[in-house]
Design an enzyme around this catalytic site. Structure first.
Site, PDB file in Angstrom:
ATOM      1  N   ASP A  72       0.878  -1.181   0.000  1.00  0.00           N
ATOM      2  CA  ASP A  72       0.000   0.000   0.000  1.00  0.00           C
ATOM      3  C   ASP A  72       0.914   1.229   0.000  1.00  0.00           C
ATOM      4  O   ASP A  72       1.953   1.228   0.668  1.00  0.00           O
ATOM      5  CB  ASP A  72      -0.879  -0.005   1.256  1.00  0.00           C
ATOM      6  CG  ASP A  72      -2.098   0.891   1.120  1.00  0.00           C
ATOM      7  OD1 ASP A  72      -3.220   0.355   1.165  1.00  0.00           O
ATOM      8  OD2 ASP A  72      -1.940   2.125   0.954  1.00  0.00           O
ATOM      9  N   HIS A  93     -18.043  10.087   1.566  1.00  0.00           N
ATOM     10  CA  HIS A  93     -19.075   9.050   1.647  1.00  0.00           C
ATOM     11  C   HIS A  93     -20.175   9.417   2.642  1.00  0.00           C
ATOM     12  O   HIS A  93     -19.930  10.100   3.642  1.00  0.00           O
ATOM     13  CB  HIS A  93     -18.445   7.706   2.026  1.00  0.00           C
ATOM     14  CG  HIS A  93     -17.594   7.163   0.923  1.00  0.00           C
ATOM     15  ND1 HIS A  93     -16.225   7.268   0.928  1.00  0.00           N
ATOM     16  CD2 HIS A  93     -17.923   6.568  -0.242  1.00  0.00           C
ATOM     17  CE1 HIS A  93     -15.747   6.743  -0.178  1.00  0.00           C
ATOM     18  NE2 HIS A  93     -16.762   6.310  -0.922  1.00  0.00           N
ATOM     19  N   ARG A 113     -29.340   3.572  -2.610  1.00  0.00           N
ATOM     20  CA  ARG A 113     -28.165   2.705  -2.745  1.00  0.00           C
ATOM     21  C   ARG A 113     -28.398   1.410  -1.972  1.00  0.00           C
ATOM     22  O   ARG A 113     -29.226   1.354  -1.063  1.00  0.00           O
ATOM     23  CB  ARG A 113     -26.906   3.390  -2.180  1.00  0.00           C
ATOM     24  CG  ARG A 113     -26.454   4.611  -2.980  1.00  0.00           C
ATOM     25  CD  ARG A 113     -25.879   4.224  -4.326  1.00  0.00           C
ATOM     26  NE  ARG A 113     -25.429   5.364  -5.101  1.00  0.00           N
ATOM     27  CZ  ARG A 113     -26.198   6.051  -5.947  1.00  0.00           C
ATOM     28  NH1 ARG A 113     -27.474   5.725  -6.101  1.00  0.00           N
ATOM     29  NH2 ARG A 113     -25.713   7.049  -6.632  1.00  0.00           N
ATOM     30  N   TYR A 151     -14.668   6.750 -13.228  1.00  0.00           N
ATOM     31  CA  TYR A 151     -14.406   5.724 -12.213  1.00  0.00           C
ATOM     32  C   TYR A 151     -14.969   4.377 -12.687  1.00  0.00           C
ATOM     33  O   TYR A 151     -14.250   3.371 -12.770  1.00  0.00           O
ATOM     34  CB  TYR A 151     -15.030   6.142 -10.871  1.00  0.00           C
ATOM     35  CG  TYR A 151     -15.132   5.002  -9.892  1.00  0.00           C
ATOM     36  CD1 TYR A 151     -14.003   4.272  -9.530  1.00  0.00           C
ATOM     37  CD2 TYR A 151     -16.361   4.633  -9.343  1.00  0.00           C
ATOM     38  CE1 TYR A 151     -14.092   3.208  -8.643  1.00  0.00           C
ATOM     39  CE2 TYR A 151     -16.459   3.576  -8.449  1.00  0.00           C
ATOM     40  CZ  TYR A 151     -15.328   2.862  -8.110  1.00  0.00           C
ATOM     41  OH  TYR A 151     -15.421   1.805  -7.243  1.00  0.00           O
TER      42      TYR A 151
HETATM   43  N1  UDP Z   1     -24.513  11.597  -0.612  1.00  0.00           N
HETATM   44  C1  UDP Z   1     -25.154  12.684  -0.027  1.00  0.00           C
HETATM   45  N2  UDP Z   1     -24.432  13.490   0.818  1.00  0.00           N
HETATM   46  C2  UDP Z   1     -23.113  13.250   1.122  1.00  0.00           C
HETATM   47  C3  UDP Z   1     -22.481  12.144   0.531  1.00  0.00           C
HETATM   48  C4  UDP Z   1     -23.215  11.353  -0.328  1.00  0.00           C
HETATM   49  O1  UDP Z   1     -26.328  12.918  -0.245  1.00  0.00           O
HETATM   50  O2  UDP Z   1     -22.509  14.025   1.898  1.00  0.00           O
HETATM   51  C5  UDP Z   1     -25.287  10.698  -1.477  1.00  0.00           C
HETATM   52  C6  UDP Z   1     -24.681  10.493  -2.850  1.00  0.00           C
HETATM   53  O3  UDP Z   1     -25.181  11.455  -3.760  1.00  0.00           O
HETATM   54  C7  UDP Z   1     -25.120   9.080  -3.197  1.00  0.00           C
HETATM   55  C8  UDP Z   1     -25.221   8.378  -1.836  1.00  0.00           C
HETATM   56  O4  UDP Z   1     -25.274   9.424  -0.862  1.00  0.00           O
HETATM   57  O5  UDP Z   1     -26.399   9.092  -3.761  1.00  0.00           O
HETATM   58  C9  UDP Z   1     -24.038   7.488  -1.560  1.00  0.00           C
HETATM   59  O6  UDP Z   1     -22.873   8.233  -1.815  1.00  0.00           O
HETATM   60  P1  UDP Z   1     -21.445   7.729  -1.432  1.00  0.00           P
HETATM   61  O7  UDP Z   1     -20.472   8.809  -1.805  1.00  0.00           O
HETATM   62  O8  UDP Z   1     -21.426   7.271  -0.017  1.00  0.00           O
HETATM   63  O9  UDP Z   1     -21.242   6.430  -2.334  1.00  0.00           O
HETATM   64  P2  UDP Z   1     -21.341   6.212  -3.937  1.00  0.00           P
HETATM   65  O10 UDP Z   1     -22.747   5.723  -4.190  1.00  0.00           O
HETATM   66  O11 UDP Z   1     -21.024   7.493  -4.616  1.00  0.00           O
HETATM   67  O12 UDP Z   1     -20.317   5.162  -4.205  1.00  0.00           O
END
Ligand code: UDP
Length: 323
Positions: free
Chosen positions: A31, A187, A219, A141
Site C-alpha cells: 500500500d 461518503h 443505494r 471511475y
Molecule cells: N450523498 C449525499 N451526501 C453526502 C455524501 C453522499 O447525499 O454528503 C449521497 C450520494 O449522492 C449518493 C449516496 O449518498 O447518492 C451514496 O454516496 P457515497 O459517496 O457514499 O457512495 P457512492 O454511491 O457514490 O459510491
C-alpha cells in the site's frame, strides 16, 4: 492459502486482510498509504510500503511472496473526483492495476480477485441489477473498472490466470478494530456520523429530485464483513466468474439519515444541495448468483446493523486512525 493483497491499508482492503487472517490464510499487502493508513494494516500481515506504479519493485515483491491468489483493492473510488480528474482514475486504476496483474502472472498466482463496482453498470434499465445487465458506465471511475474487467478476460485467455470479479455495491460499516477513515470524506455514512460526533454541523443531501419515491438517491449498502466473506468464498472458485455483491435492499439518503438519527439519538440537521454529477438515482443488486454459486449469505443485511457497527467504530475512534 498465501494471498497477496494490494491496498491492505485502505478501508475495504484492511477489513478483508483481517478477515482472511482470521480464516487462517497467510497475507502480505502493499500500500502506498496515500489513501490508506499504516495503523489499518492488521499486524499479523506482512506489510510493504510501495506504489503499484513502481513496476519493478512490485513484480519482485509479489514474486518473492509466491502467492496462490491475489486480491486487488488499491484504487481510487470517488465518482465525483473522477468527473473532474479522469487522468488519476485511468493511471491508478488501469495502468497501475495492470502492473499488479503482470506481477500476479509473473509470480504464478492461480487467480486474481478484483474489486469492481456497480458503477460499471451506469444507469441500469432495470433494478435490481443482475450480472447480465449491460455495462455502460456514466463516469470515468466506473469506466476505469470496466476496462480492467475486460483486461482480465484477455489475460485469462493468453496467460491462463483465472479471475473473480466482485462488483461491490456500497461498502459500509466496520469491524471492531477497523473502519472507514478517508482523509477527505465524501461518503454518506461517515459524513452523517460526523454530525453527532461534533465534527460537522449538518449533512448535505445531494439532490431531492431524483427519480425515486422521496427524491434522494437509493443505494444498496453492504456490510464490510459480508463483503470480506465474499472475498474469502471467491478463493474457493476454480473457474472465472463475476458477481454482484449487495443485499438486494435499497435505502434512500433520507431513510439512512432517519435511521442514523434513531441510532445516535442526535437530530442530525440536513440541507438539500444540488445533485452530484455522475450519480445514478437507484442502484440495487440482484445478488442471487453469488448466493447460488458460492453459498454467500450476508450476516448483517440491515441498514440498522451497518450503521450501528459504523457508529460503534467512530465513537471508539473519533479521529479515525489519527493520521
Ligand atoms: N450523498 C449525499 N451526501 C453526502 C455524501 C453522499 O447525499 O454528503 C449521497 C450520494 O449522492 C449518493 C449516496 O449518498 O447518492 C451514496 O454516496 P457515497 O459517496 O457514499 O457512495 P457512492 O454511491 O457514490 O459510491
Amino acid at each position: 492459502m498465501k494471498i497477496f493483497v494490494s491496498g491492505g491499508a485502505g478501508y475495504i482492503g484492511s477489513l478483508c486482510v483481517e478477515y482472511l487472517i482470521n480464516e487462517g490464510h497467510e497475507v502480505a499487502t502493499i500500500d502506498n498509504l496515500t489513501e490508506g493508513h499504516r495503523k489499518a494494516v492488521d499486524p499479523r500481515a506482512l506489510f510493504v510500503e510501495g506504489d503499484l506504479a513502481d513496476r519493478e519493485k512490485l513484480i519482485k515483491t509479489v514474486s518473492d511472496f509466491k502467492p496462490e491468489a491475489v486480491m486487488h483493492f488499491a484504487a481510487n473510488a470517488l465518482v465525483g473526483e473522477s468527473m473532474t480528474n479522469p487522468s488519476k482514475y485511468y493511471r491508478n486504476n488501469v495502468a497501475s492495476g495492470l502492473n499488479f496483474l503482470d506481477a500476479a502472472v509473473a509470480a504464478g498466482a492461480r487467480t486474481f480477485i478484483f474489486s469492481s463496482t456497480c458503477a460499471t453498470y451506469g444507469i441500469p434499465e432495470k433494478v435490481p441489477i443482475d450480472e447480465r445487465t449491460p455495462q455502460r458506465p456514466i463516469n470515468p471511475y466506473g469506466h476505469s473498472k470496466l476496462m480492467f474487467e475486460q483486461i482480465l478476460a484477455w489475460y485469462e485467455k493468453i496467460h491462463g490466470i483465472s479471475h473473480v470479479i466482485l462488483r461491490y455495491f456500497n461498502a459500509a460499516g466496520a469491524s471492531e478494530k477497523f473502519g472507514e477513515d478517508h482523509r477527505i470524506e465524501t461518503h454518506i455514512i461517515p459524513n452523517v456520523l460526523r454530525v453527532p460526533l461534533g465534527k460537522k454541523n449538518q449533512v448535505e443531501i445531494f439532490g431531492d429530485k431524483h427519480a425515486t419515491p422521496d427524491g434522494s438517491c437509493i443505494r444498496d449498502y453492504i456490510h464490510i464483513l459480508d463483503l470480506a466473506q465474499a472475498h474469502a468464498l471467491a478463493l474457493t472458485r476454480t473457474e472465472s466468474a463475476c458477481y454482484n455483491v449487495g443485499t438486494g435492499e435499497g435505502v434512500s439518503v433520507m431513510q439512512l439519515l432517519d435511521m442514523a438519527r434513531k441510532i445516535t439519538g442526535h437530530s442530525i440537521p440536513a440541507v438539500v444541495k444540488d445533485a452530484r454529477p455522475g450519480d445514478p438515482p437507484r442502484l440495487i443488486a440482484a445478488a442471487n448468483r453469488i448466493a447460488k454459486e458460492l453459498g454467500w449469505k450476508p450476516k448483517h443485511p440491515k441498514i440498522q446493523q451497518i450503521l450501528e457497527s459504523a457508529w460503534a467504530w467512530h465513537q471508539a475512534h473519533p479521529d479515525g486512525y489519527g493520521d
